[in-house]
Design a protein around this motif. Sequence first.
Motif, PDB file in Angstrom:
ATOM      1  N   TYR A  60      23.142 -39.380 -15.726  1.00 21.04           N
ATOM      2  CA  TYR A  60      22.647 -38.146 -16.345  1.00 21.04           C
ATOM      3  C   TYR A  60      23.738 -37.390 -17.102  1.00 21.04           C
ATOM      4  O   TYR A  60      23.455 -36.386 -17.764  1.00 21.04           O
ATOM      5  CB  TYR A  60      22.008 -37.244 -15.279  1.00 21.04           C
ATOM      6  CG  TYR A  60      20.664 -37.761 -14.825  1.00 21.04           C
ATOM      7  CD1 TYR A  60      19.522 -37.553 -15.595  1.00 21.04           C
ATOM      8  CD2 TYR A  60      20.535 -38.482 -13.644  1.00 21.04           C
ATOM      9  CE1 TYR A  60      18.283 -38.028 -15.189  1.00 21.04           C
ATOM     10  CE2 TYR A  60      19.308 -38.981 -13.234  1.00 21.04           C
ATOM     11  CZ  TYR A  60      18.177 -38.745 -14.019  1.00 21.04           C
ATOM     12  OH  TYR A  60      16.953 -39.234 -13.613  1.00 21.04           O
ATOM     13  N   ARG A  61      24.938 -37.880 -17.028  1.00 17.87           N
ATOM     14  CA  ARG A  61      25.997 -37.293 -17.858  1.00 17.87           C
ATOM     15  C   ARG A  61      25.851 -37.718 -19.319  1.00 17.87           C
ATOM     16  O   ARG A  61      26.518 -37.192 -20.194  1.00 17.87           O
ATOM     17  CB  ARG A  61      27.378 -37.700 -17.328  1.00 17.87           C
ATOM     18  CG  ARG A  61      27.669 -37.157 -15.931  1.00 17.87           C
ATOM     19  CD  ARG A  61      28.992 -37.664 -15.386  1.00 17.87           C
ATOM     20  NE  ARG A  61      30.128 -37.093 -16.099  1.00 17.87           N
ATOM     21  CZ  ARG A  61      31.399 -37.382 -15.807  1.00 17.87           C
ATOM     22  NH1 ARG A  61      31.671 -38.251 -14.836  1.00 17.87           N
ATOM     23  NH2 ARG A  61      32.379 -36.832 -16.497  1.00 17.87           N
ATOM     24  N   ASP A  63      24.056 -37.772 -22.732  1.00 17.47           N
ATOM     25  CA  ASP A  63      23.163 -36.864 -23.441  1.00 17.47           C
ATOM     26  C   ASP A  63      21.840 -37.570 -23.760  1.00 17.47           C
ATOM     27  O   ASP A  63      21.833 -38.709 -24.241  1.00 17.47           O
ATOM     28  CB  ASP A  63      23.834 -36.414 -24.739  1.00 17.47           C
ATOM     29  CG  ASP A  63      23.023 -35.361 -25.464  1.00 17.47           C
ATOM     30  OD1 ASP A  63      22.777 -34.301 -24.881  1.00 17.47           O
ATOM     31  OD2 ASP A  63      22.618 -35.630 -26.620  1.00 17.47           O
ATOM     32  N   GLY A  64      20.726 -36.885 -23.489  1.00 18.91           N
ATOM     33  CA  GLY A  64      19.405 -37.429 -23.761  1.00 18.91           C
ATOM     34  C   GLY A  64      18.796 -38.181 -22.599  1.00 18.91           C
ATOM     35  O   GLY A  64      17.599 -38.524 -22.638  1.00 18.91           O
ATOM     36  N   ILE A 182      19.916 -42.046 -26.780  1.00 21.02           N
ATOM     37  CA  ILE A 182      20.906 -42.312 -25.732  1.00 21.02           C
ATOM     38  C   ILE A 182      21.954 -43.251 -26.316  1.00 21.02           C
ATOM     39  O   ILE A 182      21.711 -44.442 -26.522  1.00 21.02           O
ATOM     40  CB  ILE A 182      20.233 -42.934 -24.494  1.00 21.02           C
ATOM     41  CG1 ILE A 182      19.201 -41.966 -23.922  1.00 21.02           C
ATOM     42  CG2 ILE A 182      21.284 -43.295 -23.440  1.00 21.02           C
ATOM     43  CD1 ILE A 182      18.430 -42.521 -22.755  1.00 21.02           C
ATOM     44  N   GLY A 188      29.170 -35.115 -29.418  1.00 24.63           N
ATOM     45  CA  GLY A 188      28.783 -34.152 -28.401  1.00 24.63           C
ATOM     46  C   GLY A 188      28.343 -34.749 -27.090  1.00 24.63           C
ATOM     47  O   GLY A 188      28.110 -34.013 -26.124  1.00 24.63           O
ATOM     48  N   CYS A 189      28.221 -36.061 -26.988  1.00 26.53           N
ATOM     49  CA  CYS A 189      27.804 -36.670 -25.727  1.00 26.53           C
ATOM     50  C   CYS A 189      28.971 -36.622 -24.742  1.00 26.53           C
ATOM     51  O   CYS A 189      30.061 -37.134 -25.029  1.00 26.53           O
ATOM     52  CB  CYS A 189      27.353 -38.108 -25.941  1.00 26.53           C
ATOM     53  SG  CYS A 189      26.828 -38.920 -24.405  1.00 26.53           S
ATOM     54  N   PRO A 190      28.767 -36.020 -23.569  1.00 29.75           N
ATOM     55  CA  PRO A 190      29.883 -35.847 -22.623  1.00 29.75           C
ATOM     56  C   PRO A 190      30.162 -37.060 -21.743  1.00 29.75           C
ATOM     57  O   PRO A 190      31.046 -36.993 -20.885  1.00 29.75           O
ATOM     58  CB  PRO A 190      29.411 -34.665 -21.771  1.00 29.75           C
ATOM     59  CG  PRO A 190      27.921 -34.812 -21.746  1.00 29.75           C
ATOM     60  CD  PRO A 190      27.537 -35.356 -23.094  1.00 29.75           C
ATOM     61  N   TYR A 191      29.437 -38.146 -21.940  1.00 32.66           N
ATOM     62  CA  TYR A 191      29.627 -39.294 -21.061  1.00 32.66           C
ATOM     63  C   TYR A 191      31.069 -39.775 -21.155  1.00 32.66           C
ATOM     64  O   TYR A 191      31.620 -39.922 -22.252  1.00 32.66           O
ATOM     65  CB  TYR A 191      28.662 -40.419 -21.428  1.00 32.66           C
ATOM     66  CG  TYR A 191      28.483 -41.435 -20.334  1.00 32.66           C
ATOM     67  CD1 TYR A 191      27.748 -41.123 -19.190  1.00 32.66           C
ATOM     68  CD2 TYR A 191      29.044 -42.700 -20.428  1.00 32.66           C
ATOM     69  CE1 TYR A 191      27.578 -42.055 -18.173  1.00 32.66           C
ATOM     70  CE2 TYR A 191      28.874 -43.634 -19.416  1.00 32.66           C
ATOM     71  CZ  TYR A 191      28.151 -43.317 -18.287  1.00 32.66           C
ATOM     72  OH  TYR A 191      27.995 -44.228 -17.269  1.00 32.66           O
TER      73      TYR A 191
END
Length: 793
Positions: A60-61, A63-64, A182, A188-191
Amino acid sequence: MLASQTRWEVASCPLEQARQLQRELGLTSLVAKVLTARGWDAEQARQLLDIDKQTFYDPYRMDGMAEAVERIKDAVRNNDKIRVYGDYDCDGITSTVIMYKTLSQLGATVDYYVPNRFSEGYGLNKAAIDKAKAEGVRLLITVDTGITGREEVAYAMAQGIDVIVTDHHQPPPELPQSLAVINPKKAGCPYPFKDLSGAGIALKVAQALLDDTPQAFLDIAALGTIADLVPLRDENRLIAYHGLNVLNRTRHVGLQVLIEKAGLGEVSINEQHVGFVLGPRLNSCGRLASAETAVQLFLTDDRAQASALVQNIEALNAERQRLVEQIVQEAVDMIEGEYPRVKPKALVVAQEGWHEGVLGIVASKLVERYYRPAVVLTIDSNSGMAKGSARSIDGFDIYQALFSCREWLPHFGGHRQACGLSLAVEHLPYIRTRLDQLAEQWLTEEDLQPATRVDISCPVSELTVEAIEQLRKLAPFGEGNPKPVILVEELDIKDLRQVGAAGQHLKCLFQQEDIPLEAIGFGWGEVVHHICPAAKVSLVGEPAINEWNGERKPQILIADLQVRERQYFDWRSKNRLAEQINLLPADKTVAVCYFREAQPEGPLEGVLHISIGQDGQVGQPDLLDRSDAVVLYDLPRTRQQLHRLCRQLKDVGRIYMMFRHDDSHFFSTLPTREHFKWYYAFLRQKGPFDLQAWGPELARRKGWTMDALQFMTEVFLELQFATIKEGKIHLVPSPGKKDLTESACYRKRQEEIQLEQLLVYSPYQELIRYLSHHIDGHEANLDRGKEEKVYGF
């Protein structure tokens, strides 16, 4: 000398940092140096070595993910029809299977769709969306594709089909306006890890949907991850590590049959088996036919059906191999025919009828052979279009190069090292010219020599079984985490021989400071002819452990080797020069030097012939300057003749010492003072002696040769100890006392014999010292040159 086949790029290794890491983690020196050279700090190294303690990141880290999971669960509750939209390579196939199996496990109404490479091409297309609409699909989930399908996603959404995009490829500036995107690479995706494969992202969606990492899918995810050549670091390495463990006891019937048929049923499957055995078989389906066959193989629980599917896959893989071999040969013939001597820095080949599905492999083979960018295209005469693949080398960004040709390319895409493209056939000359111009600008001659990246240079003393076992903990190896490659320098040769049915492999035993080191070079058998026993060998390769008869020893799997100093090859026992010349590298210029009038037997093609004058002058010095190797064919007449030639051999990398001679021409020994004394007393006692009539009988009784008898007679005549009258030898009544060396005949024969003893009969190492002394000016320390003082009567 023996040049390496590649440039050796040895990484920098700060020794103090390596020592600190060694102390902190209790590592061997070898492993600490490798980790330091790769830039790993103590915490990173600890995680690398203790992989069993690592856990997967929270999905869930990404984004999306929350939005996607919510919509999927809603579709399951409402019995909305879901379609998984995949891709036709191994990563796309495994992504499709993971997503399909996960949704099936949740009880969803789900099917899958994999586009055809040839009729539909890569990615989403409107016809497939129309088909989904007609078949009642309410939710479309892309795997390993979709990130560039902005227009197609909008079209699907307008048709009332929700779209979730899962993809790992580089996102464009504008993302598709889907329900969820995904992709850890998107802005901006924090994964925390960005380099997952398509199968890896599908696994993360499964992890989120099932509230746990699905162990049963790890083997499938590992196949896609390793085959797609994503960096095997961080979570990819975790997927590969655990996935390989699951793969070795897989419960998927189709995989079991595929593994057995591929000959891996009795081995422990590792990343190499996936990358070079299983992955290519799965890829062959999409390359030549339909990826549907591979997807079905993963989904079936029926062993009979699995066997039939694997039989089909094996046939496709064999056809793939045949096509690749055929097209590569045709492309090579085309290149060699058009450019017999100097190749362009960028290669572009095109021909009608080449199979589009294997052109990427062919381009890679051409890059491997010629080490320069290669574009391989198949021509469709009906449409007038050419379509194919490009592959490149470090230093040449093929995507940027094709971008500069975009005016002629209606379609192209890819990255720095690989692209796909299509263009009108009439524009082929423009592409060829532009790419060659860019290659001339961007690539140096050094860039066109393949590079071997070496982790560290280390002494043999650090190559222990314990150290190599520690290195194995860095596995699985692959992109971003290659197998460690080490450099070991200046090794003494203890044994060097060809092995294998055709002698195609090289088995070595080296030594450094009394410590032995074994090495094996697969496909290196021919090099045995190009390394002399006295050479100091430096090599790069992978450390391994050789286990035989319960004994375990360190071993190097040779990747490349070199000899930095001049080499001296002992051909004195070889009788046929032509046979030896044929063993020499075809790209080397060989000069054969003749000190006498002798000529070798048979024709010698491609060899320079150089006559050496009696004073040592080289008849054609420019030929010598062009030579990489020199054969000293026959015996020189004098030391001066040899020494003068030696001074002109400083830049020659290889000396082949043949020194061919006629055994009957020289003495095996020089008659001693006692021989001369006895013969003189015999003549004085017997009076006039008819040498022609009675010489053979005298020689037989004394165990001499007639040559020796005639030689002593010539010396007596020259020193005026005797005369010949009417064919008989008469002693001079009162000759003056003279030294034997006052005879020019004696001195000449003495030097010939000393040269023969030195050049023909001296030990190999002694001969090398002698020649290197006169070539390089180093001290020879030879006893052979000392002349015995023998006095006359």
